[in-house]
Design an enzyme around this catalytic site. Structure first.
Site, PDB file in Angstrom:
ATOM      1  CB  CYS A   1       6.653   0.347   7.925  1.00 41.15           C
ATOM      2  SG  CYS A   1       6.020  -0.899   6.769  1.00 41.15           S
ATOM      3  CB  THR A   2       3.273  -3.399  10.853  1.00 44.46           C
ATOM      4  OG1 THR A   2       2.599  -3.439   9.588  1.00 44.46           O
ATOM      5  CG2 THR A   2       2.583  -2.418  11.765  1.00 44.46           C
ATOM      6  CG  HIS A   3       5.656  -5.160   5.842  1.00 45.08           C
ATOM      7  ND1 HIS A   3       4.419  -4.582   5.998  1.00 45.08           N
ATOM      8  CD2 HIS A   3       5.502  -6.161   4.935  1.00 45.08           C
ATOM      9  CE1 HIS A   3       3.557  -5.203   5.201  1.00 45.08           C
ATOM     10  NE2 HIS A   3       4.192  -6.162   4.554  1.00 45.08           N
TER      11      HIS A   3
ATOM     12  CE1 TYR B   1      -3.513  -2.530   0.421  1.00 40.78           C
ATOM     13  CE2 TYR B   1      -4.218  -1.333   2.370  1.00 40.78           C
ATOM     14  CZ  TYR B   1      -4.447  -2.308   1.432  1.00 40.78           C
ATOM     15  OH  TYR B   1      -5.593  -3.050   1.493  1.00 40.78           O
ATOM     16  N   GLY B   2       2.129   1.088   0.427  1.00 39.69           N
ATOM     17  CA  GLY B   2       2.976   2.228   0.794  1.00 39.69           C
ATOM     18  C   GLY B   2       3.080   3.365  -0.204  1.00 39.69           C
TER      19      GLY B   2
ATOM     20  CD  GLU C   1       3.798  -8.385   1.838  1.00 35.88           C
ATOM     21  OE1 GLU C   1       3.101  -9.100   1.112  1.00 35.88           O
ATOM     22  OE2 GLU C   1       3.526  -8.157   3.030  1.00 35.88           O
TER      23      GLU C   1
ATOM     24  CG  ASN D   1       2.868   2.496  10.949  1.00 38.48           C
ATOM     25  OD1 ASN D   1       2.884   3.251  11.908  1.00 38.48           O
ATOM     26  ND2 ASN D   1       3.317   1.251  11.024  1.00 38.48           N
ATOM     27  CB  THR D   2       0.380   2.696   4.653  1.00 37.02           C
ATOM     28  OG1 THR D   2       1.775   2.396   4.768  1.00 37.02           O
ATOM     29  CG2 THR D   2       0.131   3.489   3.400  1.00 37.02           C
TER      30      THR D   2
HETATM   31  N1  DGL Z   1       2.833  -2.604   6.874  1.00 39.56           N
HETATM   32  C1  DGL Z   1       2.345  -1.395   6.382  1.00 39.56           C
HETATM   33  C2  DGL Z   1       2.678  -0.198   7.237  1.00 39.56           C
HETATM   34  O1  DGL Z   1       2.818  -0.352   8.443  1.00 39.56           O
HETATM   35  C3  DGL Z   1       2.412  -1.064   4.927  1.00 39.56           C
HETATM   36  C4  DGL Z   1       3.251  -1.822   4.017  1.00 39.56           C
HETATM   37  C5  DGL Z   1       2.841  -1.578   2.583  1.00 39.56           C
HETATM   38  O2  DGL Z   1       1.869  -2.195   2.179  1.00 39.56           O
HETATM   39  O3  DGL Z   1       3.485  -0.775   1.895  1.00 39.56           O
HETATM   40  O4  DGL Z   1       2.757   0.894   6.736  1.00 39.56           O
END
Ligand code: DGL
Length: 277
Positions: free
Chosen positions: A195-197, A43-44, A161, A75-76
């Site tokens: 960012c949770t990743h 989504y970023g 990912e 977060n996004t």
């Molecule tokens: N994990 C997501 C975050 O905390 C977004 C990662 C993504 O989809 O770009 O922002």
């Protein structure tokens, strides 16, 4: 699973599992549904409209599947969709349901970390561009307390990912953004993985920064904040089913989610495909 009363945890993909894992540790008694929109991740770098639209669909689906409370473990999505969902959509969908994000609790925790106030925020392009972190920090602490430097790390989510957590290529991109960040502010003593990743890259990040720099991951912060929320909202807590079940859903291929998600969770997981649009 008893319907109507679970806690939903949503992310664009696997990142939210870093939050779910810590939530389960702190609050093991509840039933959880995790939903990863892997088919549309990342989504970023997507527009406000797209992230809001996708997140809205996911939240509606989680409500339909029986959630009363949804955590946007992204977060996004928290930056771009949470406020509108809370203020515009929820009153129309069901005023008894709740959607919470990860940015506010992370900002509230900042005061416990930095000694000199120089903080680096590493996040997606969308989160950085939204200005959500500097805005929330200013609201809570004023202008003077912290010196904030934000940097987008667009290559990190695709690496995570795809389960590329080590090796030459990953090291190159982890070092690249960290070098850039410390060039922007050499005085940083705290880095927020916003960012949770990113917590999956934490071992590498830890090797590449000075030992005195503290790294803030969001998992335990969000888990503690949820625990606190449920204590303050007994009317919500009492509605939540307590069967210790965790169900996983993805908008992409379930088998792939089971493999990579299992690495995130440190155990074998069973996942089902779900269509949300
Ligand atoms: N994990 C997501 C975050 O905390 C977004 C990662 C993504 O989809 O770009 O922002």
């Amino acid at each position: 699973m008893k319907q109507g009363e679970c806690i939903g945890v949503f992310d664009s993909g696997y990142g939210g599992l870093t939050i779910l894992k810590e939530i389960i540790q702190v609050l093991p008694q509840y039933d959880y549904i995790y939903l990863g929109d892997n088919a549309r991740a990342p989504y970023g770098s997507r527009s406000f409209e797209a992230v809001y639209h996708y997140t809205g669909e996911a939240v509606r689906k989680l409500f339909e599947m029986g959630c009363r409370l949804v955590i946007l473990a992204c977060n996004t999505a928290s930056a771009k969709a949470l406020r509108t969902i809370q203020q515009v959509d929820l009153p129309l969908i069901d005023p008894h349901k709740r959607v919470l994000g990860v940015i506010r609790p992370s900002v509230e925790a900042l005061a416990d970390y930095s000694k000199n106030g120089h903080i680096g925020i590493l996040a997606t392009r969308g989160t950085v561009a939204s200005g959500s972190y500097p805005i929330e920090i200013e609201k809570l602490f004023g202008m003077e307390k912290f010196h904030i430097t934000q940097l987008a790390c667009p290559m990190w989510v695709p690496l995570v990912e795809n389960n590329e957590l080590s090796g030459e290529g990953t090291e190159y991109f982890v070092r690249k953004y960290l070098d850039e960040l410390f060039l922007m502010d050499p005085l940083l003593d705290t880095i927020v993985l916003a960012c949770t990743h990113y917590p999956l890259l934490r071992p590498l990040i830890g090797q590449m920064i000075p030992g005195y720099v503290r790294i803030i991951g969001q998992g335990h912060i969000v888990a503690d904040s949820l625990k606190d929320y449920l204590l303050r909202h007994p009317e919500m807590e009492i509605c939540l089913s307590k069967g210790r079940n965790v169900s996983y859903y993805t908008t992409d291929k379930a088998e792939i989610f089971e493999q990579t998600g299992g690495v995130f969770m440190g155990e074998r997981i069973k996942c089902r495909h779900v269509q949300i649009c």
